[in-house]
Design a protein around this motif. Structure first.
Motif: not given
Lengths: 795, 337
Positions: A189-194, A251-261
């Motif tokens: 039911t729940e789409p991926h989200a981070t 998408h988990e890696m991408i989100a974390a990287k963008l938070a760092l950047v």
């Protein structure tokens, strides 16, 4: 063991009220301070070289705070150590339609989407490989040249047990068929989200809809090239996984990287289409299987040649490759087995683990062939199966340690409850009954990352007010482990569930559990919680002794483990860090119940809370821990670790169907299930799992199929990907299937995956009983049923 | 990334005069607008960016166009904005036109029927596996005519502007029943209105789907008395809820005052660009079974189907006759099959 208070009672999940009322916070419900919204640009090509990436126009858009591309990630990753082949963002080449090629973090979602449109990527389209058969032949440009092959073979497993040739030669009945299975996906039911929060010291708190917080933790540190201690993973409430959230994801890696950047909090969530194109679902499969049967001996041999379509990357695929063959070793005696499974990379979204991982399609083939053989031999399909079921306490030739088996009694009871003898072969044309069995692992005995640590560790605290808190890294994905953890503590400590709180799936606060996959969590984390509570119980008994001025019990050392098959239910080994599997804890002469700690012999007691406060006097804190370790199992040959489990569940289904010979529609009217999950810890939860397995199996059996066209998913929605509605769900009858399990917590085994596999062939076998045709193509859609009937001259 | 709907104005006129005024103004300003009733078909299209609009006009404030009335001649006058759940449950419809109530109950799911309207179901957009997709998917295939592209992926030789230019299939459940009932549509335009028989409403094209003119609004659906016609509708769908018809078959048998069958009627949906229907006289000596066989053959021969659905085209075509015969059995005419 004295009588149980909570274990075995139908307990609603402790979070069900919050979920029903909308109070439960799922990942995307979390409100971080001014998060940037992340949008991911995805490849429109199934196979292409990335020639140039220009993000300058997107970067110039006001409100865009960060852009990442493949150049920002040096390391690839994957859930299995042996196939870390997936990049967070494609670099140099793309391998499937929908693969991330860039990502933007912007002040609003609209801005992020607008920025994506401004990113220019020049591709040079290359040859695609969409058919695994073609991928087995030499190709100009393999998907993963690093493997050093001239084709797209990812993994081949070729295993022999016994002598298949002799087994087949000796069999009076030999049957063989070719089967094909469409790709199916988890459809949770729940789409991926981070969401990722970043603090002033550059520490990341990652909220993610994941089944594997621990693996995500390690993979993220490696991909981001930062120390693990800078990352904290939290799994909030989760809306279903079924294996679709059991890998670390780009998408988990991408989100974390963008938070760092950017130094900002970020948020990413998926559309339903993105869920479909991220996939990790069940592998599309073709297999040829041959089965020999002798009424005196049972199945004499199975020989299978299997090709599974892996899609673009590895995921759990190596395990899937093994499971397709080795899980044929049950639930029946089988001395002669040969299989060859080949997993092939193709330019499609990757496949991975899905409920019943690797065992579902091969089980279908084996159960349909077995049914044919039994019919040919004139043996009743139920009775014939019953006669071949593994006996308890058996060591299989592949090294599997079979402990408890309750299936024989369960299937006999299912025969009675379903009216099998009156129905099989006797219903009017168009109506039929069918049977099939299966078995499944209760957790993998071997770790994915080789180390000597326990499979699961639980910390337990007890406060002055009587609150028990269970800390566990286990990920509740709807299967109800949070409730099981609370039940374990409440049962051992003789308190109500309301007195137990759980702190779970937060890598900063909770000890490691490896994750929710391979049906391991109730078995392993449940045992760990039970052991933590037993240690706590000992502290309370000691405190009560001091208050009552009694000598402490002797805490006798347990007898050394004797029987290889029955290592549990011994006295806990308090001298060791590991109390053992499923230890008995109340042979010390004390009972904890009704708010009292009581010496049974004298009847003298102290209130529970007084014992707690006395126990707190010296340490000021009451904290214990418990662990679970699988016993050493298996042989030393290559691949011996695959499929090893401390215990196995067993399932039988008897299914009644109505087949409409004019349209080919199959309606499943009734499903009678005997599932041996050992002790039923929580009947409500087990019922939910089995009903869910039936629903999911029904979908794969009759209608579900991910449709690809030129490599693009054509039905990436819940309108066009057909999941059965409530109308299609049959009447469900569950029959008690007790077994004498000693290793699992309170004697429990898994109940979430095993019941999926046999429902599908049971439907196929019932169709045969109804209209006399064998379906070998799954899903068994109405048009296929009708075509089979026409071919047989029946319609 | 979740899809959002942005970039348009929203209007919700309160009542018919306000609606007429708004449409006149939008026409004068030459703004591209889209009318929304229940929105159950429209919202996914907007989210998937299949259609672009400058103004979204909600009809839900136009109370005049909701509700069911019985005219003195026995005609049911059903407001286009009447929810399908209301049509399904209306005692008036159930008594006068039970087949219409029954078919309304077969659309979508209970949630959808609480929102979707009868007018909306008659105007439901044609669907195609190449159109009802995300922007990413349409990029992969190259956009087709129906989404302002340059190609038809179903019929590669199709020419834009030359009907049928688009093979997106017709999926209204209610249309075949209303066709057999000789329903008329009342179309509002400016301050006036015109009546169009439903059988002349649809066109053979997945894009230019009907004769509704720009600025025209479907106001009412008029259903004359059934006149001895009994209708059965059944749809081919893999699930018993949610799905659009892969094939929908309405079968009607008209009986005279003495209960003698005088006419066989068949209407189809789910195949081709528009609903098809045929009537066959049962008087004059022809054996009913022969007429049924003729009707099935005619239907199977006339329809155009493509591989654009869950079910293969041949199977859907094959099911026409099966569904006609099953419908007749439910109508008590099993002897003809």
């Amino acid at each position: 063991m004295s009588s149980l208070n909570i274990v075995g009672r139908p307990v609603p999940q402790i979070d069900s009220r919050d979920k029903v009322l909308g109070r439960a916070r799922f990942t995307d419900d979390i409100r971080l301070h001014h998060p940037l919204e992340v949008a991911i640009l995805r490849s429109p090509h199934a196979s292409a070289r990335i020639v140039a990436v220009d993000t300058s126009r997107a970067a110039a858009l006001p409100g865009v705070r960060g852009i990442v591309t493949g150049a920002d990630f040096r390391h690839t990753f994957g859930v299995l150590v042996i196939s870390k082949d997936e990049p967070a963002i494609a670099r140099e080449r793309v391998r499937y339609i929908g693969e991330p090629v860039a990502a933007v973090a912007a002040e609003t979602a609209d801005l992020a989407a607008a920025a994506l449109a401004l990113i220019e990527i020049r591709y040079e389209v290359t040859d695609t490989c969409l058919d695994p058969r073609a991928g087995l032949k030499p190709v100009a440009e393999p998907l993963h040249p690093g493997l050093g092959r001239d084709n797209n073979l990812h993994k081949q497993v070729d295993q022999h047990y016994g002598d298949v040739g002799a087994g087949l030669a000796a069999a009076p009945v030999v049957v063989e068929k070719r089967f094909t299975f469409a790709p199916v996906t988890h459809a949770f039911t729940e789409p991926h989200a981070t969401q990722v929060a970043v603090d002033g010291r550059g520490n990341l708190t990652v909220y993610s809809a994941t089944q594997v917080p621990h693996y995500l933790h390690m993979a993220m540190a490696e991909v981001l090239e930062i120390p693990e201690h800078r990352i904290r993973i939290i799994k909030p409430h989760l809306g279903g996984g079924f294996g679709g959230k059991s890998d670390p994801f780009p998408h988990e890696m991408i989100a974390a990287k963008l938070a760092l950047v950017t130094g900002r909090n970020v948020r990413v969530n998926f559309s339903r289409e993105e869920v479909f194109i991220s996939n990790h679902g069940r592998h599309p499969t073709t297999m040829t299987m041959k089965l020999g049967y002798d009424p005196q001996q049972g199945v004499t041999a199975i020989d299978a040649d299997i090709v599974i379509d892996g899609g673009a990357y590895g995921s759990f695929g190596v395990v899937t490759t093994y499971y397709n063959g080795i899980l044929l070793q049950g639930p029946y005696r089988l001395d002669n087995l040969h299989f060859r499974t080949r997993r092939v990379y193709t330019n499609k979204p990757m496949c991975g683990a899905m409920r019943g991982h690797g065992g579902v399609n091969a089980r279908f083939a084996a159960e349909v062939l077995l049914d044919m053989a039994l019919v040919q031999a004139g043996v009743d399909p139920c009775q014939g199966r019953i006669d071949m079921i593994h006996r308890p306490n058996t060591l299989l030739s592949g090294g599997f340690r079979i402990t408890s088996v309750g299936l024989k009694g369960g299937l006999e009871e299912a025969m009675r409850r379903s009216g099998w003898r009156d129905k099989y072969g006797r219903l009017p044309y168009g109506k039929g009954v069918g049977v099939a069995c299966g078995f499944y692992i209760s957790g993998s005995a071997a770790h994915i990352h080789r180390n000597n640590r326990p499979s699961s560790t639980v910390r337990l605290t007890l406060e002055f007010d009587g609150t028990v808190t269970v800390y566990s890294g286990a990920a509740d994905i709807g299967q109800g482990i949070d409730t099981i953890l609370a039940m374990m503590a409440a049962e051992v400590l003789g308190i109500g569930l309301d007195q137990v709180k759980v702190v779970v799936a937060d890598t900063q606060l909770t000890p490691v559990d490896l994750g929710s996959y391979s049906s391991r969590v109730t078995f392993m984390a449940g045992n760990a919680a039970r052991n933590a509570a037993i240690s706590m119980r000992r502290l309370l008994v000691a405190a009560a002794c001091r208050l009552l001025e009694l000598p402490e019990p002797a805490w006798e050392k347990p007898e050394p483990p004797g029987d290889f098959f029955r290592q549990g239910r011994r006295r806990p080994d308090y001298s060791s860090d590991y109390l053992g599997p499923n230890p008995d804890y109340d042979s010390d002469g004390f009972r904890l119940a009704n708010g009292q700690v009581t010496q049974v012999a004298s009847g003298r007691s102290v209130p529970f809370l007084e014992a707690v406060r006395r126990a707190l006097d010296e340490p000021g804190i009451l904290q214990t821990f418990g662990t679970y370790r699988s016993p050493k199992l298996g042989g030393t040959f290559k691949g011996a670790a695959a499929g090893l489990s401390p215990s196995y569940s067993f399932t039988a289904f008897i299914v009644e169907v109505t087949v409409d010979p004019e349209t080919g529609f199959v309606k499943v009217d009734r499903a009678t299930c005997a599932h041996d999950c050992g002790t039923v810890l929580n009947p409500l939860a087990v019922q939910g799992q089995i009903e869910g397995c039936i629903h999911m199996g029904l979908g794969q059996a009759l209608m579900e199929e991910v449709v690809h066209y030129d490599g693009v998913v054509q039905n990436a929605s819940f309108l066009e990907y057909k999941i059965p509605s409530a109308f299609e769900q049959p009447e469900v009858v569950l029959v008690p299937t007790p077994s004498d399990e000693t290793e699992g917590p309170f004697g429990a085994k898994e109940g979430g995956e095993g019941p999926l596999a046999p429902i599908i062939p049971a439907i196929a076998n019932a169709i045969y009983d109804a209209v006399g045709v064998r379906l070998t193509e799954v899903p068994m859609r109405p048009d296929r049923v009708l075509a089979a009937l026409r071919k047989a001259g029946a319609a | 990334m979740t899809t959002r709907m942005t970039g348009f104005d929203f209007e919700r006129p309160a009542g018919l005069p306000a609606l007429r005024g708004l449409l006149a103004r939008l026409g004068k300003e030459q703004r591209r607008f889209t009318l929304a009733a229940g929105g159950t078909d429209l919202m996914p299209q907007l989210k998937q960016q299949q259609l672009a609009t400058e103004v979204l006009v909600s009809l839900n404030g136009v109370g005049e166009l909701a509700g069911i009335e019985l005219a003195s001649d026995g005609t049911l006058r059903i407001g286009a904005l009447t929810r399908l759940a209301e049509v399904a449950e209306s005692p008036l419809v159930r008594e006068r036109q039970p087949a219409l109530a029954a078919v309304a109950a077969r659309v979508g799911s209970p949630q959808i029927r609480n929102r979707a309207t009868l007018g909306g179901n008659l105007l439901v957009n044609n669907r195609c596996v190449y159109v009802n997709q995300s922007p990413l998917n349409r990029t992969v295939h190259a956009p087709c005519f129906k989404v302002d592209g340059d190609v038809c992926h179903i019929v590669k030789s199709a020419v834009r502007g030359k009907l049928p230019q688009c093979q997106a299939r017709f999926v209204s459940d209610t249309a075949p029943v209303l066709l057999l009932l000789d329903a008329r549509l009342v179309l509002l335009r400016g301050r006036g209105e015109r009546r169009v028989p439903l059988r002349r409403f649809y066109r053979n094209d997945g894009m230019e789907r009907n004769v509704l003119k720009p600025g025209e609004v479907l106001g009412w659906i008029e259903v004359p008395p059934a006149g001895g016609l009994r209708i059965d509708y059944d749809k081919l769908a893999v699930r018993n809820a949610l799905d659009f018809p892969s094939l929908g078959v309405a079968v009607g048998v008209r009986e005279d005052e003495r209960g003698e069958p005088v006419e066989l009627a068949v209407a189809l949906t789910g195949l081709g660009t528009h609903p098809l229907h045929w009537r066959f006289a049962l008087v004059g000596g022809a054996a009913p079974a022969a007429v049924v066989a003729q009707a099935c053959a005619r239907a199977e021969k006339s329809v155009t189907t493509y591989q654009q659905d869950f079910f293969p085209r041949d199977y859907r075509k094959k099911m026409i006759g099966t569904f006609v015969r099953r419908g007749l059995r439910r109508l008590g005419r099993g002897a003809w099959t």
